[in-house]
Write a protein that holds these residues in place. Structure first.
Motif, mmCIF file in Angstrom:
data_model
loop_
_atom_site.group_PDB
_atom_site.id
_atom_site.type_symbol
_atom_site.label_atom_id
_atom_site.label_comp_id
_atom_site.label_asym_id
_atom_site.label_seq_id
_atom_site.Cartn_x
_atom_site.Cartn_y
_atom_site.Cartn_z
ATOM 1 N N LYS A 22 0.844 -1.199 0.000
ATOM 2 C CA LYS A 22 0.000 0.000 0.000
ATOM 3 C C LYS A 22 0.876 1.245 0.000
ATOM 4 C CE LYS A 22 -3.725 2.212 2.617
ATOM 5 N NZ LYS A 22 -4.601 2.113 3.793
ATOM 6 N N MET A 25 -3.201 7.263 -0.613
ATOM 7 C CA MET A 25 -4.539 7.578 -1.109
ATOM 8 C C MET A 25 -4.510 8.924 -1.799
ATOM 9 S SD MET A 25 -7.563 6.317 1.416
ATOM 10 C CE MET A 25 -8.717 6.747 0.100
ATOM 11 N N THR A 38 -6.884 4.389 -4.001
ATOM 12 C CA THR A 38 -5.684 3.971 -3.284
ATOM 13 C C THR A 38 -4.692 3.401 -4.280
ATOM 14 O OG1 THR A 38 -6.978 3.429 -1.310
ATOM 15 C CG2 THR A 38 -4.761 2.524 -1.447
ATOM 16 N N SER A 198 -10.805 3.073 -0.015
ATOM 17 C CA SER A 198 -9.724 2.844 0.938
ATOM 18 C C SER A 198 -9.484 1.361 1.140
ATOM 19 C CB SER A 198 -10.053 3.504 2.283
ATOM 20 O OG SER A 198 -11.240 2.952 2.817
ATOM 21 N N ARG A 203 0.626 2.685 5.534
ATOM 22 C CA ARG A 203 1.478 2.879 4.362
ATOM 23 C C ARG A 203 2.616 1.847 4.372
ATOM 24 N NH1 ARG A 203 2.567 7.610 1.159
ATOM 25 N NH2 ARG A 203 1.147 8.750 2.530
#
Length: 212
Positions: A22, A25, A38, A198, A203
């Motif tokens: 990840k 966003m 995202t 989301s 992160r």
């Protein structure tokens, strides 16, 4: 008659998946709409081996993420930062082989995916934040504005299960289904996948993308 639940689990997802990281966003223009998205980065990964019905009781692909070569006294050894597996079917076995590097082309023609990841840990939290209770009023000089009040029972004389309590919040495995996969981008030599909305995790946390 005994129902075989293992077959039901295997049939739920038999097309494999990818491990991603990840990133951030943001918002993008998608079909003349400003959509919250995202961005996730595809991590280098390869198929380590396959599990079969004959040997393991189910069929899956064991995937190693971020391959590292370690120099040991007894020779070269391969290690991974993460090893996971995806349930697959016989068609996947015939189309792929051990040692193959997985890429975003696995999701060609796929519009929605399922995502599994570890949610953010929030530590010990009270009932207002953890259970979304209203709390008490903030006037008349009392100090119980974020308290849950009485939760006891007259009979039996104990707190029943299911009542809201303060406690540990977050850091749980979450799965979200039917997430729209919008597009695939390439930035500075890295492949980024853009999904709508989301996703669980902080992160740089690792997520598992499944083909629905």
């Amino acid at each position: 008659f005994v129902f075989n639940w293992s077959k039901l689990v295997i049939m739920a997802n038999t097309k494999g998946g990818l491990v991603v990281s990840k990133q951030e966003m943001t918002k993008m223009w998608i079909d003349d709409k400003f959509v919250a998205v995202t961005l996730v980065k595809l991590l280098p990964q390869e198929i380590v081996r396959f599990k079969t019905n004959e040997k393991d009781g189910y069929v899956s692909a064991v995937v190693g993420v971020e391959k590292k070569e370690l120099n040991k006294d007894k020779g070269q050894k391969v290690d991974y930062s993460m090893v996971t597996e995806f349930l697959v079917d016989e068609n996947f076995l015939s189309a792929h082989q051990a040692g193959e590097v997985l890429d975003v082309n696995l999701f060609d023609g796929v519009s929605t995916i399922s995502v599994t990841g570890q949610s953010k840990g929030k530590g010990f939290q009270g009932m207002v934040k953890r259970c979304n209770i209203k709390g008490w009023g903030a006037t008349h000089g009392h100090k119980f504005t974020r308290s849950g009040g009485s939760k006891g029972n007259r009979k039996p004389r104990r707190t029943m299960k299911g009542h809201p309590h303060a406690g540990h919040m977050g850091s749980e495995q979450k799965t979200i289904k039917r997430i729209p996969l919008l597009k695939v981008l390439e930035r500075e030599g890295e492949k980024l996948m853009v999904v709508k909305g989301s996703l669980p995790g902080a992160r740089n946390s690792k997520l598992k993308f499944f083909v629905e």
